[in-house]
Write an enzyme that holds these catalytic residues in place. Structure first.
Site, PDB file in Angstrom:
ATOM      1  N   GLU A   2      11.491  -5.082 -13.424  1.00 37.94           N
ATOM      2  CA  GLU A   2      12.024  -3.829 -12.675  1.00 37.94           C
ATOM      3  C   GLU A   2      13.265  -4.132 -12.340  1.00 37.94           C
ATOM      4  OE1 GLU A   2       9.367  -1.991  -9.968  1.00 37.94           O
ATOM      5  OE2 GLU A   2       7.720  -1.749 -11.408  1.00 37.94           O
ATOM      6  N   LYS A  17      -3.738  -2.624  -4.367  1.00 41.09           N
ATOM      7  CA  LYS A  17      -4.008  -1.846  -5.823  1.00 41.09           C
ATOM      8  C   LYS A  17      -4.874  -2.925  -6.526  1.00 41.09           C
ATOM      9  CE  LYS A  17       0.286   0.878  -5.921  1.00 41.09           C
ATOM     10  NZ  LYS A  17       0.949   0.219  -4.857  1.00 41.09           N
ATOM     11  N   ASP A  40       7.901  -6.926  -3.499  1.00 43.29           N
ATOM     12  CA  ASP A  40       6.656  -6.538  -2.928  1.00 43.29           C
ATOM     13  C   ASP A  40       5.449  -7.732  -2.885  1.00 43.29           C
ATOM     14  OD1 ASP A  40       4.892  -4.910  -1.599  1.00 43.29           O
ATOM     15  OD2 ASP A  40       4.135  -4.323  -3.611  1.00 43.29           O
ATOM     16  N   TYR A  78       3.337   7.095  -6.426  1.00 40.51           N
ATOM     17  CA  TYR A  78       4.585   6.994  -5.852  1.00 40.51           C
ATOM     18  C   TYR A  78       5.205   8.669  -6.283  1.00 40.51           C
ATOM     19  CZ  TYR A  78       4.164   2.201  -4.682  1.00 40.51           C
ATOM     20  OH  TYR A  78       3.730   0.996  -4.158  1.00 40.51           O
TER      21      TYR A  78
HETATM   22  C1  BDP Z   1       5.929  -2.279  -8.902  1.00 44.18           C
HETATM   23  C2  BDP Z   1       6.274  -3.641  -8.692  1.00 44.18           C
HETATM   24  C3  BDP Z   1       5.046  -4.569  -7.742  1.00 44.18           C
HETATM   25  C4  BDP Z   1       4.637  -3.659  -6.727  1.00 44.18           C
HETATM   26  C5  BDP Z   1       4.118  -2.434  -7.458  1.00 44.18           C
HETATM   27  C6  BDP Z   1       3.436  -1.577  -6.022  1.00 44.18           C
HETATM   28  O1  BDP Z   1       6.517  -4.283  -9.998  1.00 44.18           O
HETATM   29  O2  BDP Z   1       5.675  -5.872  -7.848  1.00 44.18           O
HETATM   30  O3  BDP Z   1       3.573  -4.416  -6.134  1.00 44.18           O
HETATM   31  O4  BDP Z   1       5.192  -1.720  -7.779  1.00 44.18           O
HETATM   32  O5  BDP Z   1       4.329  -0.946  -5.511  1.00 44.18           O
HETATM   33  O6  BDP Z   1       7.063  -1.343  -8.784  1.00 44.18           O
HETATM   34  O7  BDP Z   1       2.371  -1.666  -6.033  1.00 44.18           O
END
Ligand code: BDP
Length: 576
Positions: free
Chosen positions: A398, A552, A177, A457
């Site tokens: 992850e 974020k 991401d 999420y």
């Molecule tokens: C996590 C990932 C990170 C993403 C984040 C997100 O490690 O790289 O940017 O989620 O979704 O799972 O903001």
């Protein structure tokens, strides 16, 4: 690959090749003739920086495949006489093929660590041509990992194949991401050493004053001198046991650095180092024997125009904001950061968890990535082993740790990291499985590092449900008797969007989210840290879940504070 960062000193020259280079866009196959002969009619491109956003041109922004860089360079042949001359790339993303005066010099896979090659004196001219091909493609054998295509929404579409074959341009499908910024992202140097030279140095001190100071030196034995400022305080043969009585320790936010000066024949090299010890004991993470609580961030190397290119002013600014907000640490999510940033953190006392570029690993990539993953771990630790700011290595972010292969994949890497690190720092793998009960890896690490998005999420918009889910999970992890760090948790907040109802995407919701999470974290003494996601807003691929990038950030991409920054600044002035 063992190598020392190019240094200008009484024995070594360092010539920067940064500046405006010639640039040419290529395709999916390597055009060797461009590397051999060079090319005309060129575009300009700044080095170091990603190429994607240097021009107002969508096709370059979205480029797929090779690009070519070239520059002519005049060399002071007299000054190089009798010296070893080396070409050094701090980072080329994601892979590079390098030619010098029409002949292949080297190639390198992996976009976040340095590589170098010696230049044959007989090949050096007054005027030379350096050409570099850079490939930005990611796939199941690269780190970070790429997918073959986007499966989403294509399943079941009757004429999907025909649309795909006719209109969909070949592109990267990152399994991560962050925007796939590529190019010569960090500085390029030519440097010299005497023929007898120091090829590698290990130097660090522990909290009792014991010093490990070793050097690999071709053609001789190295001597080492330890300096406190300008004052030499110890001297000996490299590899001998040295001890400094009552050293000033390197402490988080209270750093103190000594300098080790190595001499071997005509060569010399200086490394700043600190006295500090790191240990995991029970559920505590100890720095210099005292419990340390990580307060801070997952970050990115990401900024407007530069992309992922090194920006030292931004690094200084980020460290100053980390201090402003009363944090003490960050993780180099999701790849090794520049050496310049780590040296800055050594000087500023910022504690770092150093991560490899292994992001997006799944069952399919386990088979194809293993060897490259080993190389990245070895090269990262070889480059960064001396930095006092680094207190832990993260093998990956992850990965799929629920699948059967996961344990057998990660345990040899865990052993490898320990065996490569002369300081034997703790090793972790950062995980985020939906079903934490099925995780096969995290509890086998020295510290359990977990990313969690309850309230975003999962149970999006519901902070009560988020708090309960987190509480359940922490109860489970507490039974392992190891420290846990929540290495990511966060909610997107679009700067300037407000609501009295604290809905998702508002600045208010981001604050409510953190309050809910933190109230649970505060109940568990085995929680050794909180690193929020993310330090700042950052660029990502386009997609349904992203509003012009990932929002974020606690700071905007321009480094302005959102509401949550003021909340965290207060919390982190009070907590632990
Ligand atoms: C996590 C990932 C990170 C993403 C984040 C997100 O490690 O790289 O940017 O989620 O979704 O799972 O903001």
């Amino acid at each position: 690959m063992k190598m020392l960062y190019p240094q200008l000193n009484e024995s070594r020259l360092r010539i920067s090749l940064d500046g405006i280079w010639d640039f040419k866009r290529g395709g999916e196959s390597l055009d060797v003739s461009l590397l051999e002969k060079g090319f005309g009619g060129t575009e300009t491109m700044a080095v170091p920086a990603s190429y994607n956003e240097q021009k107002s041109d969508k096709t370059l922004f979205e480029h797929y495949g090779y690009v070519y860089y070239q520059r002519k360079l005049k060399l002071p042949l007299k000054a190089l006489e009798g010296q070893r001359t080396v070409l050094y790339f701090s980072a080329v993303t994601h892979s590079a093929v390098v030619y010098f005066n029409g002949k292949k010099l080297c190639e390198h896979k992996g976009g976040f660590l340095p590589f170098e090659a010696e230049l044959d004196p007989s090949q050096l001219e007054v005027e030379n041509l350096l050409t570099v091909a850079v490939d930005n493609r990611v796939n199941t054998s690269t780190l970070p990992v790429g997918n073959d295509s986007h499966a989403m929404f294509s399943d079941g579409l009757p004429d999907f194949e025909s649309v795909k074959n006719t209109s969909v341009k070949p592109k990267n499908y990152p399994n991560f991401d962050f925007f796939n910024y590529c190019g010569i992202n960090r500085s390029v140097y030519i440097y010299t050493t005497p023929k007898e030279y120091i090829s590698d140095i290990t130097v660090f001190g522990d909290m009792y004053g014991n010093i490990t100071a070793e050097a690999e030196c071709f053609g001789g034995m190295a001597q080492v001198e330890i300096y406190d400022g300008d004052r030499m305080v110890l001297k000996g043969g490299a590899g001998e046991s040295l001890k400094l009585e009552n050293p000033v320790l390197w402490e988080p936010l209270k750093p103190y650095l000594y300098t080790a000066r190595f001499v071997c024949g005509d060569d010399s090299y200086e490394v700043p180092f600190g006295f500090r010890s790191v240990e995991v004991r029970g559920t505590r993470f100890l720095i210099n024997g005292k419990p340390f609580y990580f307060k801070g961030f997952g970050k990115h190397e990401d900024s407007d125009t530069h992309g992922r290119g090194i920006d030292e002013a931004l690094n200084v600014k980020d460290v100053s904001l980390i201090k402003w907000i009363n944090a003490n640490s960050f993780r180099t999510s999701h790849y090794p950061y520049s050496e310049e940033m780590l040296s800055l953190c050594d000087r500023e006392g910022i504690v770092v968890i150093a991560e490899t570029s292994a992001v997006g690993l799944n069952g399919r990539s386990y088979a194809s990535c293993r060897e490259h993953h080993r190389d990245v771990i070895k090269d990262m630790i070889a480059r960064d082993k001396n930095h006092p700011c680094i207190v832990m290595w993260s093998l990956a972010n992850e990965p799929d740790t629920e699948c059967e292969e996961a344990y057998d994949y990660f345990m040899p890497l865990y052993e490898l990291a320990h065996s490569c690190d002369p300081q034997n720092r703790p090793v972790t793998t950062v995980v985020c499985n939906n079903n934490y009960l099925k995780d096969r890896v995290v509890s086998a690490m020295d510290v359990m590092c977990v990313n969690r998005y309850y309230g975003w999420y999962i149970f999006g918009g519901d902070t009560d449900a988020a708090a309960q889910a987190l509480d359940n999970e922490l109860k489970y992890f507490e039974s392992f008797g190891k420290p846990i760090i929540i290495t990511e948790y966060g909610a997107d907040a679009v700067s300037g969007v407000h609501s009295v109802y604290a809905n998702m995407f508002t600045e208010e919701y981001q604050v409510e989210f953190y309050k809910a999470f933190n109230s649970v974290l505060d109940n568990y003494s085995f929680v050794a840290g909180e690193q929020v996601w993310n330090f700042a807003d950052f660029a990502t691929v386009q997609g349904l879940m992203r509003v012009d990038g990932n929002k974020k950030g606690i700071f905007t991409r321009e480094r302005r504070p959102k509401l949550a920054a003021h909340y965290l600044k207060k919390r982190w002035s009070e907590v632990k």
